[in-house]
Design a protein around this motif. Sequence first.
Motif, PDB file in Angstrom:
ATOM      1  N   LEU A 106     -11.693 -35.640  45.254  1.00 37.62           N
ATOM      2  CA  LEU A 106     -11.262 -34.481  46.033  1.00 37.62           C
ATOM      3  C   LEU A 106     -10.428 -34.837  47.265  1.00 37.62           C
ATOM      4  CD1 LEU A 106     -11.443 -31.400  46.083  1.00 37.62           C
ATOM      5  CD2 LEU A 106     -13.516 -31.619  47.451  1.00 37.62           C
ATOM      6  N   PRO A 107     -10.772 -35.877  48.052  1.00 39.52           N
ATOM      7  CA  PRO A 107      -9.990 -36.143  49.274  1.00 39.52           C
ATOM      8  C   PRO A 107      -8.499 -36.353  49.015  1.00 39.52           C
ATOM      9  CG  PRO A 107     -12.041 -37.363  49.323  1.00 39.52           C
ATOM     10  CD  PRO A 107     -11.932 -36.787  47.951  1.00 39.52           C
ATOM     11  N   HIS A 108      -8.142 -37.041  47.921  1.00 42.01           N
ATOM     12  CA  HIS A 108      -6.729 -37.275  47.617  1.00 42.01           C
ATOM     13  C   HIS A 108      -6.003 -35.950  47.366  1.00 42.01           C
ATOM     14  CE1 HIS A 108      -7.405 -41.613  47.235  1.00 42.01           C
ATOM     15  NE2 HIS A 108      -8.510 -41.309  46.575  1.00 42.01           N
ATOM     16  N   ALA A 141     -17.400 -19.522  45.851  1.00 36.98           N
ATOM     17  CA  ALA A 141     -16.502 -20.674  45.829  1.00 36.98           C
ATOM     18  C   ALA A 141     -15.313 -20.318  44.941  1.00 36.98           C
ATOM     19  CB  ALA A 141     -17.204 -21.921  45.308  1.00 36.98           C
ATOM     20  N   ASP A 142     -14.130 -20.765  45.330  1.00 43.62           N
ATOM     21  CA  ASP A 142     -12.923 -20.465  44.557  1.00 43.62           C
ATOM     22  C   ASP A 142     -12.708 -21.464  43.429  1.00 43.62           C
ATOM     23  OD1 ASP A 142     -11.907 -18.261  46.300  1.00 43.62           O
ATOM     24  OD2 ASP A 142     -11.894 -19.871  47.782  1.00 43.62           O
ATOM     25  N   LEU A 143     -13.167 -22.678  43.642  1.00 44.14           N
ATOM     26  CA  LEU A 143     -13.019 -23.743  42.629  1.00 44.14           C
ATOM     27  C   LEU A 143     -14.167 -24.713  42.823  1.00 44.14           C
ATOM     28  CD1 LEU A 143      -9.836 -25.651  41.558  1.00 44.14           C
ATOM     29  CD2 LEU A 143     -11.812 -26.951  42.352  1.00 44.14           C
ATOM     30  N   ALA A 144     -14.658 -25.256  41.728  1.00 45.70           N
ATOM     31  CA  ALA A 144     -15.717 -26.272  41.812  1.00 45.70           C
ATOM     32  C   ALA A 144     -15.311 -27.483  40.995  1.00 45.70           C
ATOM     33  CB  ALA A 144     -17.045 -25.724  41.307  1.00 45.70           C
ATOM     34  N   ASP A 284      -2.550 -24.222  42.875  1.00 45.20           N
ATOM     35  CA  ASP A 284      -1.999 -25.413  43.527  1.00 45.20           C
ATOM     36  C   ASP A 284      -3.019 -26.540  43.585  1.00 45.20           C
ATOM     37  OD1 ASP A 284       0.411 -24.229  43.885  1.00 45.20           O
ATOM     38  OD2 ASP A 284       0.293 -24.035  46.052  1.00 45.20           O
ATOM     39  N   LEU A 285      -4.245 -26.214  43.987  1.00 46.46           N
ATOM     40  CA  LEU A 285      -5.267 -27.249  44.099  1.00 46.46           C
ATOM     41  C   LEU A 285      -5.613 -27.814  42.728  1.00 46.46           C
ATOM     42  CD1 LEU A 285      -7.160 -28.923  45.772  1.00 46.46           C
ATOM     43  CD2 LEU A 285      -8.834 -27.060  45.704  1.00 46.46           C
TER      44      LEU A 285
END
Length: 304
Positions: A106-108, A141-144, A284-285
Amino acid sequence: MIDPRRLQVLIEVARQGSLNRAAAELRLTPSAVSQQISALERAVGTPVVRRSTRGVELTEAGRVLTEAATAIAAELLSAEREIARLSTRTERLTVATFTSGGQRILPHALTRFTAQRPGVELTVIESEPEASLPLVRSGAADLALVYHYDGVPAIPPGVEWTPLLDDPMWIVLPAGHRYAGRTALALTELSGERWVQGCLSVAEMIEHYAALAGFDVVTACRGTDYQFAQSLVRAGIGISMIPEVALTADTSGLTAARLLPPGPCRYVGAAIARRRRTDPLVADLLTMLRETVQALPATPLTTG
Protein backbone atom coordinates in the motif's frame (compact mmCIF):
# COMPACT_ATOMS: atom_id res chain seq x y z
CA MET A 1 -44.55 -0.10 5.21
CA ILE A 2 -41.18 -1.20 6.63
CA ASP A 3 -39.66 1.17 9.19
CA PRO A 4 -35.98 1.72 8.22
CA ARG A 5 -35.05 2.05 11.91
CA ARG A 6 -36.23 -1.51 12.48
CA LEU A 7 -34.08 -2.65 9.56
CA GLN A 8 -31.08 -1.13 11.30
CA VAL A 9 -31.94 -3.13 14.40
CA LEU A 10 -32.18 -6.28 12.27
CA ILE A 11 -28.75 -5.61 10.74
CA GLU A 12 -27.21 -5.40 14.21
CA VAL A 13 -29.01 -8.52 15.41
CA ALA A 14 -27.70 -10.38 12.35
CA ARG A 15 -24.19 -9.06 12.97
CA GLN A 16 -24.17 -9.98 16.66
CA GLY A 17 -26.20 -13.19 16.53
CA SER A 18 -27.82 -12.18 19.80
CA LEU A 19 -30.57 -9.81 20.90
CA ASN A 20 -28.66 -8.92 24.06
CA ARG A 21 -25.39 -8.11 22.23
CA ALA A 22 -27.30 -6.14 19.60
CA ALA A 23 -29.04 -4.20 22.36
CA ALA A 24 -25.69 -3.35 23.97
CA GLU A 25 -24.29 -2.18 20.63
CA LEU A 26 -27.39 -0.09 19.86
CA ARG A 27 -27.61 1.20 23.44
CA LEU A 28 -31.13 -0.14 23.82
CA THR A 29 -32.66 -2.61 26.23
CA PRO A 30 -33.02 -6.23 25.06
CA SER A 31 -36.78 -5.79 25.44
CA ALA A 32 -36.75 -2.80 23.07
CA VAL A 33 -34.76 -4.74 20.48
CA SER A 34 -37.14 -7.69 20.75
CA GLN A 35 -40.12 -5.37 20.29
CA GLN A 36 -38.55 -3.79 17.20
CA ILE A 37 -37.94 -7.23 15.66
CA SER A 38 -41.51 -8.33 16.50
CA ALA A 39 -42.90 -5.16 14.91
CA LEU A 40 -40.80 -5.78 11.80
CA GLU A 41 -42.13 -9.34 11.58
CA ARG A 42 -45.71 -8.05 11.83
CA ALA A 43 -44.99 -5.55 9.06
CA VAL A 44 -43.64 -8.17 6.64
CA GLY A 45 -46.01 -10.91 7.77
CA THR A 46 -43.39 -13.57 8.45
CA PRO A 47 -40.65 -14.34 11.01
CA VAL A 48 -37.25 -12.77 10.28
CA VAL A 49 -35.29 -14.45 13.09
CA ARG A 50 -35.35 -17.77 14.92
CA ARG A 51 -34.80 -17.52 18.66
CA SER A 52 -33.08 -20.22 20.70
CA THR A 53 -31.08 -20.57 23.90
CA ARG A 54 -27.90 -20.14 21.81
CA GLY A 55 -29.00 -16.80 20.35
CA VAL A 56 -30.79 -15.92 17.13
CA GLU A 57 -30.32 -16.69 13.46
CA LEU A 58 -31.93 -15.18 10.39
CA THR A 59 -34.75 -16.86 8.52
CA GLU A 60 -34.70 -16.75 4.72
CA ALA A 61 -36.94 -13.67 4.88
CA GLY A 62 -34.59 -12.14 7.42
CA ARG A 63 -31.62 -12.70 5.12
CA VAL A 64 -33.45 -11.00 2.23
CA LEU A 65 -34.29 -8.02 4.43
CA THR A 66 -30.75 -7.81 5.84
CA GLU A 67 -29.24 -7.79 2.34
CA ALA A 68 -31.60 -5.00 1.29
CA ALA A 69 -31.07 -3.06 4.51
CA THR A 70 -27.28 -3.30 4.21
CA ALA A 71 -27.40 -2.00 0.64
CA ILE A 72 -29.71 0.86 1.66
CA ALA A 73 -27.46 1.81 4.60
CA ALA A 74 -24.41 1.79 2.33
CA GLU A 75 -26.12 4.01 -0.24
CA LEU A 76 -27.16 6.45 2.49
CA LEU A 77 -23.62 6.57 3.87
CA SER A 78 -22.30 7.16 0.36
CA ALA A 79 -24.80 9.98 -0.12
CA GLU A 80 -23.84 11.55 3.21
CA ARG A 81 -20.16 11.48 2.26
CA GLU A 82 -20.89 12.99 -1.15
CA ILE A 83 -22.96 15.77 0.44
CA ALA A 84 -20.13 16.42 2.93
CA ARG A 85 -17.67 16.57 0.02
CA LEU A 86 -19.86 19.06 -1.83
CA SER A 87 -20.24 21.25 1.24
CA THR A 88 -16.54 21.23 2.22
CA ARG A 89 -15.01 20.69 -1.24
CA THR A 90 -12.77 18.08 0.37
CA GLU A 91 -12.45 14.69 -1.31
CA ARG A 92 -12.03 11.73 1.04
CA LEU A 93 -10.91 8.16 0.54
CA THR A 94 -10.86 5.40 3.17
CA VAL A 95 -8.71 2.32 2.60
CA ALA A 96 -8.60 -0.84 4.70
CA THR A 97 -5.58 -3.15 4.60
CA PHE A 98 -4.10 -6.21 6.27
CA THR A 99 -0.80 -5.59 8.08
CA SER A 100 1.81 -6.99 5.66
CA GLY A 101 -0.01 -5.45 2.69
CA GLY A 102 0.01 -2.14 4.53
CA GLN A 103 3.74 -2.49 5.09
CA ARG A 104 4.90 -3.60 1.66
CA ILE A 105 2.25 -2.88 -1.02
CA LEU A 106 0.00 0.00 0.00
CA PRO A 107 2.67 2.67 0.81
CA HIS A 108 4.07 2.60 -2.75
CA ALA A 109 0.61 3.08 -4.25
CA LEU A 110 -0.38 5.78 -1.74
CA THR A 111 2.85 7.71 -2.37
CA ARG A 112 1.91 8.02 -6.05
CA PHE A 113 -1.74 8.67 -5.22
CA THR A 114 -1.03 11.55 -2.83
CA ALA A 115 1.43 13.08 -5.30
CA GLN A 116 -1.20 13.11 -8.04
CA ARG A 117 -4.16 14.01 -5.80
CA PRO A 118 -2.70 16.10 -2.96
CA GLY A 119 -6.08 17.47 -1.90
CA VAL A 120 -7.62 14.10 -1.04
CA GLU A 121 -8.05 13.35 2.66
CA LEU A 122 -6.90 9.75 3.14
CA THR A 123 -7.83 7.44 6.01
CA VAL A 124 -6.23 4.00 6.39
CA ILE A 125 -7.75 1.26 8.56
CA GLU A 126 -5.67 -1.76 9.56
CA SER A 127 -7.88 -4.84 9.58
CA GLU A 128 -7.95 -8.45 8.43
CA PRO A 129 -10.21 -9.42 5.50
CA GLU A 130 -12.99 -10.77 7.70
CA ALA A 131 -13.35 -7.25 9.14
CA SER A 132 -12.43 -5.12 6.12
CA LEU A 133 -14.80 -6.76 3.61
CA PRO A 134 -17.88 -5.76 5.65
CA LEU A 135 -16.44 -2.22 5.81
CA VAL A 136 -16.39 -2.10 2.01
CA ARG A 137 -19.86 -3.55 1.76
CA SER A 138 -21.28 -1.04 4.23
CA GLY A 139 -19.50 1.94 2.65
CA ALA A 140 -17.27 2.60 5.67
CA ALA A 141 -14.24 1.83 3.45
CA ASP A 142 -13.93 2.68 -0.24
CA LEU A 143 -11.35 -0.01 -1.03
CA ALA A 144 -9.80 -2.86 0.93
CA LEU A 145 -6.53 -4.62 0.29
CA VAL A 146 -7.38 -8.19 1.24
CA TYR A 147 -6.20 -11.77 0.77
CA HIS A 148 -7.49 -15.30 0.72
CA TYR A 149 -5.87 -18.71 0.64
CA ASP A 150 -6.68 -21.76 -1.46
CA GLY A 151 -10.12 -21.82 -3.05
CA VAL A 152 -12.56 -19.08 -3.99
CA PRO A 153 -12.48 -15.78 -2.03
CA ALA A 154 -15.47 -15.31 0.28
CA ILE A 155 -16.64 -12.00 -1.16
CA PRO A 156 -19.96 -10.66 0.19
CA PRO A 157 -22.79 -9.57 -2.13
CA GLY A 158 -22.30 -6.18 -3.76
CA VAL A 159 -18.50 -6.35 -3.48
CA GLU A 160 -16.08 -7.02 -6.35
CA TRP A 161 -12.71 -8.77 -6.07
CA THR A 162 -9.80 -7.67 -8.27
CA PRO A 163 -6.83 -10.08 -8.13
CA LEU A 164 -3.49 -8.33 -7.71
CA LEU A 165 -0.81 -10.79 -6.69
CA ASP A 166 -0.08 -14.46 -6.08
CA ASP A 167 1.79 -14.47 -2.76
CA PRO A 168 3.62 -17.83 -2.39
CA MET A 169 4.51 -19.29 0.99
CA TRP A 170 8.11 -19.61 2.19
CA ILE A 171 9.65 -21.68 4.97
CA VAL A 172 11.75 -19.34 7.12
CA LEU A 173 14.58 -20.99 9.07
CA PRO A 174 17.34 -19.92 11.46
CA ALA A 175 20.59 -19.32 9.56
CA GLY A 176 22.22 -22.34 11.23
CA HIS A 177 19.43 -24.78 10.39
CA ARG A 178 20.35 -28.04 8.66
CA TYR A 179 18.29 -26.94 5.64
CA ALA A 180 19.94 -23.50 5.39
CA GLY A 181 20.90 -22.86 1.79
CA ARG A 182 18.05 -24.91 0.31
CA THR A 183 16.01 -22.98 -2.26
CA ALA A 184 12.87 -25.10 -1.84
CA LEU A 185 11.43 -27.48 0.74
CA ALA A 186 8.49 -29.86 0.92
CA LEU A 187 6.37 -30.19 4.05
CA THR A 188 7.23 -33.89 4.20
CA GLU A 189 10.82 -32.85 5.02
CA LEU A 190 9.73 -30.83 8.05
CA SER A 191 8.30 -33.51 10.30
CA GLY A 192 9.55 -33.06 13.86
CA GLU A 193 10.20 -29.32 13.51
CA ARG A 194 8.84 -26.84 16.03
CA TRP A 195 6.68 -24.18 14.36
CA VAL A 196 6.30 -20.47 15.08
CA GLN A 197 2.89 -19.40 13.78
CA GLY A 198 2.56 -15.85 12.50
CA CYS A 199 -1.14 -15.99 11.60
CA LEU A 200 -3.99 -18.06 12.98
CA SER A 201 -5.40 -18.92 9.54
CA VAL A 202 -1.97 -20.12 8.38
CA ALA A 203 -1.66 -22.23 11.52
CA GLU A 204 -4.86 -24.06 10.58
CA MET A 205 -3.57 -24.69 7.05
CA ILE A 206 -0.20 -25.92 8.25
CA GLU A 207 -2.00 -28.46 10.42
CA HIS A 208 -4.14 -29.52 7.46
CA TYR A 209 -1.24 -29.94 5.02
CA ALA A 210 0.98 -31.51 7.68
CA ALA A 211 -1.70 -34.13 8.29
CA LEU A 212 -1.70 -34.86 4.54
CA ALA A 213 2.09 -35.19 4.77
CA GLY A 214 1.71 -37.67 7.62
CA PHE A 215 2.82 -35.76 10.72
CA ASP A 216 1.43 -33.64 13.56
CA VAL A 217 2.49 -30.03 14.00
CA VAL A 218 4.47 -29.15 17.13
CA THR A 219 3.80 -25.48 17.91
CA ALA A 220 6.42 -23.38 19.69
CA CYS A 221 4.45 -20.12 19.46
CA ARG A 222 1.00 -19.24 18.16
CA GLY A 223 1.10 -15.55 17.30
CA THR A 224 -0.62 -13.06 15.00
CA ASP A 225 2.31 -11.08 13.59
CA TYR A 226 4.70 -12.28 10.89
CA GLN A 227 7.53 -9.93 11.92
CA PHE A 228 7.34 -11.23 15.48
CA ALA A 229 7.32 -14.80 14.17
CA GLN A 230 10.48 -14.17 12.15
CA SER A 231 12.17 -12.63 15.19
CA LEU A 232 11.50 -15.85 17.10
CA VAL A 233 12.84 -17.92 14.20
CA ARG A 234 16.01 -15.80 14.26
CA ALA A 235 16.31 -16.63 17.97
CA GLY A 236 16.18 -20.36 17.19
CA ILE A 237 12.74 -21.03 18.68
CA GLY A 238 11.50 -22.84 15.57
CA ILE A 239 10.67 -22.45 11.88
CA SER A 240 7.79 -20.60 10.27
CA MET A 241 5.65 -20.50 7.12
CA ILE A 242 5.46 -16.90 5.85
CA PRO A 243 3.85 -15.36 2.73
CA GLU A 244 6.40 -13.73 0.44
CA VAL A 245 4.96 -10.23 0.93
CA ALA A 246 5.42 -10.59 4.71
CA LEU A 247 9.07 -11.69 4.61
CA THR A 248 11.32 -9.41 6.62
CA ALA A 249 13.83 -7.08 4.99
CA ASP A 250 16.27 -7.85 7.82
CA THR A 251 18.00 -11.02 6.63
CA SER A 252 20.44 -11.35 9.53
CA GLY A 253 20.21 -14.76 11.17
CA LEU A 254 17.57 -16.04 8.74
CA THR A 255 17.29 -18.07 5.57
CA ALA A 256 14.21 -18.99 3.52
CA ALA A 257 13.16 -21.71 1.08
CA ARG A 258 10.13 -21.71 -1.17
CA LEU A 259 7.42 -24.15 -0.08
CA LEU A 260 6.90 -26.86 -2.67
CA PRO A 261 3.41 -28.16 -3.46
CA PRO A 262 1.25 -29.52 -2.04
CA GLY A 263 0.88 -26.54 0.25
CA PRO A 264 -1.11 -23.33 0.65
CA CYS A 265 -0.68 -20.13 -1.34
CA ARG A 266 -1.95 -16.66 -0.44
CA TYR A 267 -3.73 -14.53 -3.05
CA VAL A 268 -3.82 -10.76 -2.62
CA GLY A 269 -6.49 -8.58 -4.18
CA ALA A 270 -8.53 -5.41 -3.86
CA ALA A 271 -12.18 -5.34 -2.83
CA ILE A 272 -14.48 -2.49 -3.81
CA ALA A 273 -18.24 -2.04 -3.70
CA ARG A 274 -19.87 -2.35 -7.12
CA ARG A 275 -21.49 1.04 -6.67
CA ARG A 276 -18.02 2.63 -6.29
CA ARG A 277 -16.27 1.06 -9.32
CA THR A 278 -16.75 4.21 -11.43
CA ASP A 279 -15.52 6.54 -8.66
CA PRO A 280 -12.38 8.21 -10.07
CA LEU A 281 -10.54 8.13 -6.73
CA VAL A 282 -11.15 4.42 -6.28
CA ALA A 283 -10.28 3.71 -9.92
CA ASP A 284 -7.03 5.67 -9.63
CA LEU A 285 -5.91 3.88 -6.48
CA LEU A 286 -6.81 0.49 -7.95
CA THR A 287 -4.68 1.26 -11.03
CA MET A 288 -1.77 2.30 -8.82
CA LEU A 289 -2.07 -0.88 -6.77
CA ARG A 290 -1.91 -2.96 -9.96
CA GLU A 291 1.19 -1.11 -11.10
CA THR A 292 2.76 -1.38 -7.64
CA VAL A 293 2.53 -5.17 -7.44
CA GLN A 294 3.96 -5.49 -10.97
CA ALA A 295 7.04 -3.52 -9.89
CA LEU A 296 7.28 -4.92 -6.37
CA PRO A 297 10.95 -5.43 -5.43
CA ALA A 298 12.03 -8.83 -4.16
CA THR A 299 12.35 -9.30 -0.42
CA PRO A 300 16.07 -9.90 0.36
CA LEU A 301 15.30 -13.33 1.84
CA THR A 302 13.96 -14.47 -1.55
CA THR A 303 16.97 -13.51 -3.64
CA GLY A 304 18.94 -16.59 -2.56
